[in-house]
Design an enzyme around this catalytic site. Structure first.
Site, PDB file in Angstrom:
ATOM      1  N   LEU A  21      46.311  59.430  40.579  1.00 12.17           N
ATOM      2  CA  LEU A  21      46.905  60.544  40.190  1.00 12.17           C
ATOM      3  C   LEU A  21      46.072  61.532  39.598  1.00 12.17           C
ATOM      4  CD1 LEU A  21      49.820  58.870  38.258  1.00 12.17           C
ATOM      5  CD2 LEU A  21      49.840  59.911  40.514  1.00 12.17           C
ATOM      6  N   ASP A  68      31.191  56.261  31.710  1.00  8.34           N
ATOM      7  CA  ASP A  68      32.111  55.070  31.121  1.00  8.34           C
ATOM      8  C   ASP A  68      32.666  56.049  29.519  1.00  8.34           C
ATOM      9  OD1 ASP A  68      33.423  53.121  29.830  1.00  8.34           O
ATOM     10  OD2 ASP A  68      32.050  51.610  30.557  1.00  8.34           O
ATOM     11  N   TYR A 150      56.675  53.992  28.412  1.00  8.07           N
ATOM     12  CA  TYR A 150      56.808  53.056  27.339  1.00  8.07           C
ATOM     13  C   TYR A 150      55.780  53.173  26.081  1.00  8.07           C
ATOM     14  CZ  TYR A 150      52.803  50.649  30.156  1.00  8.07           C
ATOM     15  OH  TYR A 150      51.606  50.595  30.621  1.00  8.07           O
TER      16      TYR A 150
HETATM   17  C1  HXC Z   1      44.696  38.625  30.890  1.00  4.15           C
HETATM   18  C2  HXC Z   1      42.584  39.515  31.323  1.00  4.15           C
HETATM   19  C3  HXC Z   1      43.003  40.214  32.454  1.00  4.15           C
HETATM   20  C4  HXC Z   1      44.437  39.966  32.897  1.00  4.15           C
HETATM   21  C5  HXC Z   1      41.068  41.064  32.156  1.00  4.15           C
HETATM   22  N1  HXC Z   1      41.402  40.430  30.859  1.00  4.15           N
HETATM   23  N2  HXC Z   1      42.184  41.190  32.979  1.00  4.15           N
HETATM   24  N3  HXC Z   1      43.363  39.238  30.371  1.00  4.15           N
HETATM   25  N4  HXC Z   1      45.035  38.963  32.179  1.00  4.15           N
HETATM   26  N5  HXC Z   1      44.734  40.184  34.044  1.00  4.15           N
HETATM   27  C6  HXC Z   1      40.503  39.861  29.910  1.00  4.15           C
HETATM   28  C7  HXC Z   1      39.411  39.243  30.218  1.00  4.15           C
HETATM   29  O1  HXC Z   1      39.697  37.651  30.217  1.00  4.15           O
HETATM   30  C8  HXC Z   1      38.433  39.500  29.149  1.00  4.15           C
HETATM   31  O2  HXC Z   1      38.807  38.845  27.802  1.00  4.15           O
HETATM   32  C9  HXC Z   1      38.650  41.104  29.046  1.00  4.15           C
HETATM   33  O3  HXC Z   1      40.144  41.202  29.266  1.00  4.15           O
HETATM   34  C10 HXC Z   1      37.673  41.991  29.486  1.00  4.15           C
HETATM   35  O4  HXC Z   1      37.742  41.580  30.771  1.00  4.15           O
HETATM   36  P1  HXC Z   1      36.927  42.330  31.854  1.00  4.15           P
HETATM   37  O5  HXC Z   1      37.216  42.021  33.135  1.00  4.15           O
HETATM   38  O6  HXC Z   1      35.283  42.262  31.164  1.00  4.15           O
HETATM   39  O7  HXC Z   1      36.882  43.810  31.558  1.00  4.15           O
HETATM   40  P2  HXC Z   1      36.536  45.218  32.145  1.00  4.15           P
HETATM   41  O8  HXC Z   1      35.652  44.980  33.078  1.00  4.15           O
HETATM   42  O9  HXC Z   1      36.315  45.930  31.058  1.00  4.15           O
HETATM   43  O10 HXC Z   1      37.956  45.846  32.927  1.00  4.15           O
HETATM   44  C11 HXC Z   1      38.791  46.794  32.167  1.00  4.15           C
HETATM   45  C12 HXC Z   1      40.256  46.148  32.758  1.00  4.15           C
HETATM   46  C13 HXC Z   1      40.294  46.188  34.149  1.00  4.15           C
HETATM   47  C14 HXC Z   1      41.366  46.828  32.241  1.00  4.15           C
HETATM   48  C15 HXC Z   1      40.725  44.724  32.376  1.00  4.15           C
HETATM   49  O11 HXC Z   1      41.383  46.164  34.836  1.00  4.15           O
HETATM   50  C16 HXC Z   1      39.863  47.577  34.598  1.00  4.15           C
HETATM   51  O12 HXC Z   1      38.978  48.036  34.723  1.00  4.15           O
HETATM   52  N6  HXC Z   1      41.030  48.635  34.962  1.00  4.15           N
HETATM   53  C17 HXC Z   1      40.667  49.871  35.530  1.00  4.15           C
HETATM   54  C18 HXC Z   1      41.786  50.597  36.418  1.00  4.15           C
HETATM   55  C19 HXC Z   1      43.074  50.173  36.125  1.00  4.15           C
HETATM   56  O13 HXC Z   1      43.446  49.260  35.054  1.00  4.15           O
HETATM   57  N7  HXC Z   1      44.165  50.881  36.659  1.00  4.15           N
HETATM   58  C20 HXC Z   1      45.359  50.945  36.348  1.00  4.15           C
HETATM   59  C21 HXC Z   1      45.739  51.936  35.683  1.00  4.15           C
HETATM   60  S1  HXC Z   1      47.705  51.903  35.741  1.00  4.15           S
HETATM   61  P3  HXC Z   1      37.977  37.557  27.556  1.00  4.15           P
HETATM   62  O14 HXC Z   1      38.439  37.277  26.044  1.00  4.15           O
HETATM   63  O15 HXC Z   1      38.209  36.478  28.396  1.00  4.15           O
HETATM   64  O16 HXC Z   1      36.438  38.096  27.605  1.00  4.15           O
HETATM   65  C22 HXC Z   1      48.422  52.338  34.288  1.00  4.15           C
HETATM   66  C23 HXC Z   1      49.817  52.482  34.646  1.00  4.15           C
HETATM   67  C24 HXC Z   1      50.641  52.446  33.237  1.00  4.15           C
HETATM   68  O17 HXC Z   1      47.984  52.405  33.362  1.00  4.15           O
HETATM   69  C25 HXC Z   1      52.293  52.760  33.690  1.00  4.15           C
HETATM   70  C26 HXC Z   1      52.924  52.295  34.523  1.00  4.15           C
HETATM   71  C27 HXC Z   1      54.417  52.573  34.721  1.00  4.15           C
HETATM   72  P1  NAP Z   2      43.993  54.138  39.012  1.00  2.85           P
HETATM   73  O1  NAP Z   2      43.758  55.007  40.117  1.00  2.85           O
HETATM   74  O2  NAP Z   2      43.777  52.916  38.663  1.00  2.85           O
HETATM   75  O3  NAP Z   2      43.261  55.258  37.798  1.00  2.85           O
HETATM   76  C1  NAP Z   2      42.504  54.799  36.654  1.00  2.85           C
HETATM   77  C2  NAP Z   2      41.191  55.568  36.759  1.00  2.85           C
HETATM   78  O4  NAP Z   2      40.526  55.290  35.478  1.00  2.85           O
HETATM   79  C3  NAP Z   2      40.408  55.162  37.853  1.00  2.85           C
HETATM   80  O5  NAP Z   2      39.908  56.366  38.469  1.00  2.85           O
HETATM   81  C4  NAP Z   2      39.169  54.472  37.088  1.00  2.85           C
HETATM   82  O6  NAP Z   2      37.798  54.827  37.775  1.00  2.85           O
HETATM   83  C5  NAP Z   2      39.044  55.395  35.632  1.00  2.85           C
HETATM   84  N1  NAP Z   2      38.648  54.262  34.656  1.00  2.85           N
HETATM   85  C6  NAP Z   2      38.984  53.045  34.286  1.00  2.85           C
HETATM   86  N2  NAP Z   2      38.111  52.827  33.440  1.00  2.85           N
HETATM   87  C7  NAP Z   2      37.520  53.556  32.830  1.00  2.85           C
HETATM   88  C8  NAP Z   2      36.168  53.967  32.024  1.00  2.85           C
HETATM   89  N3  NAP Z   2      35.926  52.874  31.013  1.00  2.85           N
HETATM   90  N4  NAP Z   2      35.538  55.153  32.007  1.00  2.85           N
HETATM   91  C9  NAP Z   2      35.912  56.009  32.676  1.00  2.85           C
HETATM   92  N5  NAP Z   2      36.907  56.072  33.812  1.00  2.85           N
HETATM   93  C10 NAP Z   2      37.624  55.043  33.640  1.00  2.85           C
HETATM   94  O7  NAP Z   2      45.658  54.545  38.474  1.00  2.85           O
HETATM   95  P2  NAP Z   2      46.654  55.777  38.227  1.00  2.85           P
HETATM   96  O8  NAP Z   2      47.743  55.191  38.847  1.00  2.85           O
HETATM   97  O9  NAP Z   2      46.055  56.710  39.327  1.00  2.85           O
HETATM   98  O10 NAP Z   2      46.634  55.970  36.648  1.00  2.85           O
HETATM   99  C11 NAP Z   2      46.175  57.352  36.369  1.00  2.85           C
HETATM  100  C12 NAP Z   2      46.926  57.519  34.984  1.00  2.85           C
HETATM  101  O11 NAP Z   2      48.441  57.588  34.869  1.00  2.85           O
HETATM  102  C13 NAP Z   2      46.674  56.498  34.035  1.00  2.85           C
HETATM  103  O12 NAP Z   2      46.354  57.007  32.557  1.00  2.85           O
HETATM  104  C14 NAP Z   2      48.095  55.701  34.037  1.00  2.85           C
HETATM  105  O13 NAP Z   2      48.115  55.028  32.825  1.00  2.85           O
HETATM  106  C15 NAP Z   2      48.746  56.627  34.359  1.00  2.85           C
HETATM  107  N6  NAP Z   2      50.118  56.408  34.752  1.00  2.85           N
HETATM  108  C16 NAP Z   2      50.079  55.912  35.962  1.00  2.85           C
HETATM  109  C17 NAP Z   2      51.498  55.567  36.369  1.00  2.85           C
HETATM  110  C18 NAP Z   2      51.535  55.088  37.930  1.00  2.85           C
HETATM  111  O14 NAP Z   2      52.737  54.655  38.237  1.00  2.85           O
HETATM  112  N7  NAP Z   2      50.807  55.227  38.628  1.00  2.85           N
HETATM  113  C19 NAP Z   2      52.756  55.711  35.286  1.00  2.85           C
HETATM  114  C20 NAP Z   2      52.466  56.041  34.320  1.00  2.85           C
HETATM  115  C21 NAP Z   2      51.241  56.440  33.924  1.00  2.85           C
HETATM  116  P3  NAP Z   2      36.619  53.893  37.950  1.00  2.85           P
HETATM  117  O15 NAP Z   2      36.934  52.890  38.156  1.00  2.85           O
HETATM  118  O16 NAP Z   2      35.567  54.636  38.844  1.00  2.85           O
HETATM  119  O17 NAP Z   2      35.860  54.016  36.272  1.00  2.85           O
END
Ligand code: HXC
Ligand code: NAP
Length: 287
Positions: A21, A68, A150
């Site tokens: 997004l 970051d 949520y």
């Molecule tokens: C349980 C988990 C886990 C999982 C990680 N952890 N994944 N625990 N279930 N699936 C735990 C690990 O065991 C660890 O704890 C701690 O979290 C940190 O893990 P890392 O892998 O070192 O974390 P990190 O590299 O900092 O990565 C952060 C992250 C990862 C949040 C876990 O998913 C990420 O980088 N996400 C970025 C992109 C993303 O998530 N996009 C989706 C957004 S969608 P311990 O105790 O074991 O050390 C969104 C939509 C919302 O937000 C609304 C939808 C309707």
């Molecule tokens: P996404 O593509 O996974 O976007 C997450 C972004 O956050 C990635 O570009 C990631 O890039 C960046 N990011 C994660 N950790 C970061 C960090 N520590 N520092 C800087 N950047 C970081 O997911 P998306 O669906 O487009 O979500 C975008 C936003 O919309 C989020 O806030 C999400 O909660 C919200 N949202 C999404 C939905 C949905 O249905 N898609 C619904 C409700 C709300 P890098 O990995 O390069 O860091």
């Protein structure tokens, strides 16, 4: 929908701007004349996205900055770099996020912290640095945070994200009042489901893709997921000067999904002819 120079000259920072997004919003802003800084952890996400936008919008000015958002010093450097390049900063989009599905009793403190550090503390770090810059400029600005419905309903299996998004919403409403004197507007968007690779990878359990899609579209009154351009247009409206009197607001864009908890809303999924007959049978007979 908008005049083509609506955002002309505005400098917009989009966190998480290389994917999903964030990228879609960035593209829309560029089409309307904004200068962009796309920022996230990975240049592998940012550089192709910037190139895609430059290809799509001739003359688009797009910078990338690896940062970051959990690290205050990196955020400060990203904001400084923005000002060095473009001379100012007008808009921050708090879009970056982290999330995963987990049964809460199996979470570790570090797991909870990993999401809160990105979503709540990271959004605060960006808001603080960008807000300070906007205050110093004296020209005001706009901070738009992407939350989710949520944030106020809560949701099972995403407790860290729900807590963090609720915090971002509280920050938005607090600063809308505190920083109004600086002409900084703070708003939020709460999307329902919009398919992205990032969200689907984290939130759709393996093998359940089709079932989840069917379940989701059934519980959305509009009967479908959101489309990226719909969210990008809403974001554009909220950051444009034309919405100058809107601050502290959170606009839901979810096809009616979150309201489906209403007591009798489940009836909408029934056969409507049969339902009408059942209601008719309950009506008092005319004397
Ligand atoms: C349980 C988990 C886990 C999982 C990680 N952890 N994944 N625990 N279930 N699936 C735990 C690990 O065991 C660890 O704890 C701690 O979290 C940190 O893990 P890392 O892998 O070192 O974390 P990190 O590299 O900092 O990565 C952060 C992250 C990862 C949040 C876990 O998913 C990420 O980088 N996400 C970025 C992109 C993303 O998530 N996009 C989706 C957004 S969608 P311990 O105790 O074991 O050390 C969104 C939509 C919302 O937000 C609304 C939808 C309707
Ligand atoms: P996404 O593509 O996974 O976007 C997450 C972004 O956050 C990635 O570009 C990631 O890039 C960046 N990011 C994660 N950790 C970061 C960090 N520590 N520092 C800087 N950047 C970081 O997911 P998306 O669906 O487009 O979500 C975008 C936003 O919309 C989020 O806030 C999400 O909660 C919200 N949202 C999404 C939905 C949905 O249905 N898609 C619904 C409700 C709300 P890098 O990995 O390069 O860091």
């Amino acid at each position: 929908m908008f005049k083509t120079d609506l955002l002309k000259g505005k400098v917009v920072v989009v966190t998480g701007g290389g994917t999903g997004l964030g990228k879609s919003m960035a593209l829309r802003f560029a089409q309307l004349g904004a200068k962009l800084v796309l920022t996230s952890r990975s240049l592998d996400h940012l550089q192709p996205a910037a190139e895609e936008i430059r290809q799509a919008v001739s003359g688009a000015e797009v910078q990338v900055a690896a940062c970051d958002i959990r690290m205050p010093d990196q955020v400060e450097a990203m904001v400084q770099g923005t000002v060095e390049k473009f001379g100012k900063l007008d808009v921050l989009i708090n879009n970056a996020a982290g999330n995963f599905l987990a049964q809460t009793e199996k979470l570790t403190p570090n797991g909870f912290g990993s999401v809160v550090d990105i979503v709540l503390k990271g959004s605060f770090n960006c808001t603080l640095q960008c807000g300070k810059q906007m205050i110093a400029q004296g020209t005001g600005g706009s901070i738009l945070s992407i939350v989710t419905t949520y944030a106020w309903t809560g949701s099972a299996y995403v407790v860290p994200s729900a807590c963090a998004k609720a915090g971002v919403l509280a920050m938005t409403r607090s600063l809308a009042v505190e920083w109004a004197r600086h002409k900084i507007r703070c708003n939020a968007i709460a999307p329902g489901p919009f398919p992205t690779e990032g969200a689907w990878a984290k939130l759709v359990p393996g093998g359940l893709g089709e079932t989840t899609n069917a379940m989701a579209t059934k519980k959305i009154p509009a009967g479908r997921f959101g489309e990226h351009h719909e969210l990008a247009n809403l974001a554009t409206y909220l950051i444009a000067d034309e919405s100058a009197y809107i601050t502290g607001e959170c606009v839901v864009i979810d096809g009616g999904e979150w309201l489906m908890g209403g007591e009798f809303n489940g009836f909408t999924t029934f056969d409507q002819t049969a339902l009408g007959q059942m209601f008719d049978a309950m009506r008092p007979k005319k004397r």
